[in-house]
Design a protein around this motif. Sequence first.
Motif, PDB file in Angstrom:
ATOM      1  N   LEU A  28       0.836  -1.208   0.000  1.00  0.00           N
ATOM      2  CA  LEU A  28       0.000   0.000   0.000  1.00  0.00           C
ATOM      3  C   LEU A  28       0.871   1.258   0.000  1.00  0.00           C
ATOM      4  O   LEU A  28       0.629   2.203  -0.767  1.00  0.00           O
ATOM      5  CB  LEU A  28      -0.937  -0.013   1.224  1.00  0.00           C
ATOM      6  CG  LEU A  28      -1.844   1.215   1.372  1.00  0.00           C
ATOM      7  CD1 LEU A  28      -2.773   1.383   0.168  1.00  0.00           C
ATOM      8  CD2 LEU A  28      -2.675   1.134   2.656  1.00  0.00           C
ATOM      9  N   ILE A  29       1.881   1.278   0.849  1.00  0.00           N
ATOM     10  CA  ILE A  29       2.765   2.462   0.910  1.00  0.00           C
ATOM     11  C   ILE A  29       3.486   2.638  -0.424  1.00  0.00           C
ATOM     12  O   ILE A  29       3.604   3.758  -0.940  1.00  0.00           O
ATOM     13  CB  ILE A  29       3.762   2.329   2.086  1.00  0.00           C
ATOM     14  CG1 ILE A  29       2.989   2.359   3.407  1.00  0.00           C
ATOM     15  CG2 ILE A  29       4.815   3.435   2.044  1.00  0.00           C
ATOM     16  CD1 ILE A  29       3.778   1.888   4.619  1.00  0.00           C
ATOM     17  N   ASP A  30       3.938   1.538  -1.016  1.00  0.00           N
ATOM     18  CA  ASP A  30       4.617   1.638  -2.314  1.00  0.00           C
ATOM     19  C   ASP A  30       3.660   2.179  -3.383  1.00  0.00           C
ATOM     20  O   ASP A  30       4.045   2.991  -4.225  1.00  0.00           O
ATOM     21  CB  ASP A  30       5.186   0.269  -2.728  1.00  0.00           C
ATOM     22  CG  ASP A  30       6.426  -0.115  -1.899  1.00  0.00           C
ATOM     23  OD1 ASP A  30       6.933   0.754  -1.163  1.00  0.00           O
ATOM     24  OD2 ASP A  30       6.868  -1.272  -1.985  1.00  0.00           O
ATOM     25  N   ALA A  31       2.387   1.736  -3.332  1.00  0.00           N
ATOM     26  CA  ALA A  31       1.405   2.248  -4.304  1.00  0.00           C
ATOM     27  C   ALA A  31       1.152   3.734  -4.064  1.00  0.00           C
ATOM     28  O   ALA A  31       1.044   4.531  -5.014  1.00  0.00           O
ATOM     29  CB  ALA A  31       0.100   1.453  -4.188  1.00  0.00           C
ATOM     30  N   LEU A  32       1.071   4.135  -2.803  1.00  0.00           N
ATOM     31  CA  LEU A  32       0.855   5.555  -2.485  1.00  0.00           C
ATOM     32  C   LEU A  32       2.047   6.411  -2.915  1.00  0.00           C
ATOM     33  O   LEU A  32       1.891   7.581  -3.259  1.00  0.00           O
ATOM     34  CB  LEU A  32       0.599   5.714  -0.979  1.00  0.00           C
ATOM     35  CG  LEU A  32      -0.760   5.187  -0.502  1.00  0.00           C
ATOM     36  CD1 LEU A  32      -0.793   5.042   1.024  1.00  0.00           C
ATOM     37  CD2 LEU A  32      -1.892   6.105  -0.966  1.00  0.00           C
ATOM     38  N   ARG A  67      10.706   6.057  -2.614  1.00  0.00           N
ATOM     39  CA  ARG A  67      10.767   6.784  -3.882  1.00  0.00           C
ATOM     40  C   ARG A  67      11.436   8.141  -3.632  1.00  0.00           C
ATOM     41  O   ARG A  67      11.009   8.890  -2.750  1.00  0.00           O
ATOM     42  CB  ARG A  67       9.344   6.991  -4.404  1.00  0.00           C
ATOM     43  CG  ARG A  67       9.293   7.511  -5.809  1.00  0.00           C
ATOM     44  CD  ARG A  67       7.841   7.781  -6.201  1.00  0.00           C
ATOM     45  NE  ARG A  67       7.790   8.650  -7.337  1.00  0.00           N
ATOM     46  CZ  ARG A  67       7.574   8.246  -8.571  1.00  0.00           C
ATOM     47  NH1 ARG A  67       7.343   6.986  -8.827  1.00  0.00           N
ATOM     48  NH2 ARG A  67       7.561   9.112  -9.556  1.00  0.00           N
ATOM     49  N   PRO A  68      12.470   8.486  -4.404  1.00  0.00           N
ATOM     50  CA  PRO A  68      13.135   9.775  -4.179  1.00  0.00           C
ATOM     51  C   PRO A  68      12.125  10.923  -4.257  1.00  0.00           C
ATOM     52  O   PRO A  68      11.251  10.929  -5.127  1.00  0.00           O
ATOM     53  CB  PRO A  68      14.145   9.859  -5.341  1.00  0.00           C
ATOM     54  CG  PRO A  68      14.373   8.441  -5.745  1.00  0.00           C
ATOM     55  CD  PRO A  68      13.080   7.709  -5.487  1.00  0.00           C
ATOM     56  N   GLY A  69      12.225  11.846  -3.341  1.00  0.00           N
ATOM     57  CA  GLY A  69      11.309  12.995  -3.328  1.00  0.00           C
ATOM     58  C   GLY A  69      10.122  12.804  -2.401  1.00  0.00           C
ATOM     59  O   GLY A  69       9.471  13.774  -2.016  1.00  0.00           O
TER      60      GLY A  69
END
Length: 287
Positions: A28-32, A67-69
């Motif tokens: 979920l966090i990766d999708a967000l 994810r960078p940023g």
Amino acid sequence: MIRIVEVGPRDGLQNEFTTLPTSTKVALIDALSETGVAEIEASAFVAPKWVPQLADATEVFAAISRRPGVIYSALVPNEEGLDRALEARADRIAVFTAASETFNRKNINAGIEESFERFEPVMKRAAAAKIPVRGYVSTAFWCPYQGPVAPEAVVPVARRLLEMGVYEVSIGDTIGKATTDEVRRVLDLLLPIIPASKLAMHFHDTYRHASDNVRVSYEMGIRAFDSSIGGLGGCPYAPSASGNIPTETLVATLMKLGADPGIDSNALDRARNLAAKALGRSLPPTA
Ligand code: HMG
Ligand code: MG
């Protein structure tokens, strides 16, 4: 510039009956992370006895793809939480207190004054570790135990958090009951002493007031908002509260106001579908 803090993995999942497997939280966090939100509150380093749903915060932080940023943050109530957050390499932490004494006691087993005493060493050590700290003021409008909260009670708590060194104060409508007039009254008191750039609004949506409250806050100059994918959330120590404003609703509200929150709607749909599937229920419709 709009800043959305996605709190679903923390505020959302802390209040779900089902504790999701760590791998599902990570997915979920990766999708967000793909949606364009500035920050994801990924978990909480609180006592597992108090919030068992988030006992795996360390494992979650270890497994997410950063994810960078994107900023990955977490709640921290005390030094023990800070130790865990530092070890997990959280980008930022958030300390939390309240404008209502009773809520604070129920939520963190401390009064307002005592909560600040706990924060002092946390703030010092976070500064030494160069970890920015956010501050929450819960029950800024209504308390589930004490009823209405005087707007004047919010000011000293917010000011003290800033004096302690938080970069931003998130003003919480913990039980989602505030009306637009109540939001105006609190912001009328805060904005003369705290720049809008140091304030965020955290609306729960129990009475479906959140979208209107975002509009009023935006019109008064606020540009940072907390929200939760699919409107997940609530606080286990605020029994009448439902979830945060859904991120989907927040985005739609901001766009109607002519603001561009910079969110990829397809990525948001994917995250929403993933949350619904993981929880095994359909999520409320959003506008
Ligand atoms: P306490 O029971 O007074 O703490 O809880 P304690 O210091 O006496 O410790 C009790 C046990 O917890 C000990 O373990 C500690 O080691 C452990 P034992 O010896 O019994 O095995 N412990 C911890 N373990 C891991 N991480 C920690 C930690 N701290 C203690 N950080 C405490 C005080 C603050 C810890 C507790 O009340 C707590 O964790 N509360 C958090 C409740 C919570 O997370 N609520 C929801 C988040 S706030 C919210 O949702 C509002 C918000 O969204 C804004 C809004 O909507 O308004 C932010
Ligand atoms: Mg909340």
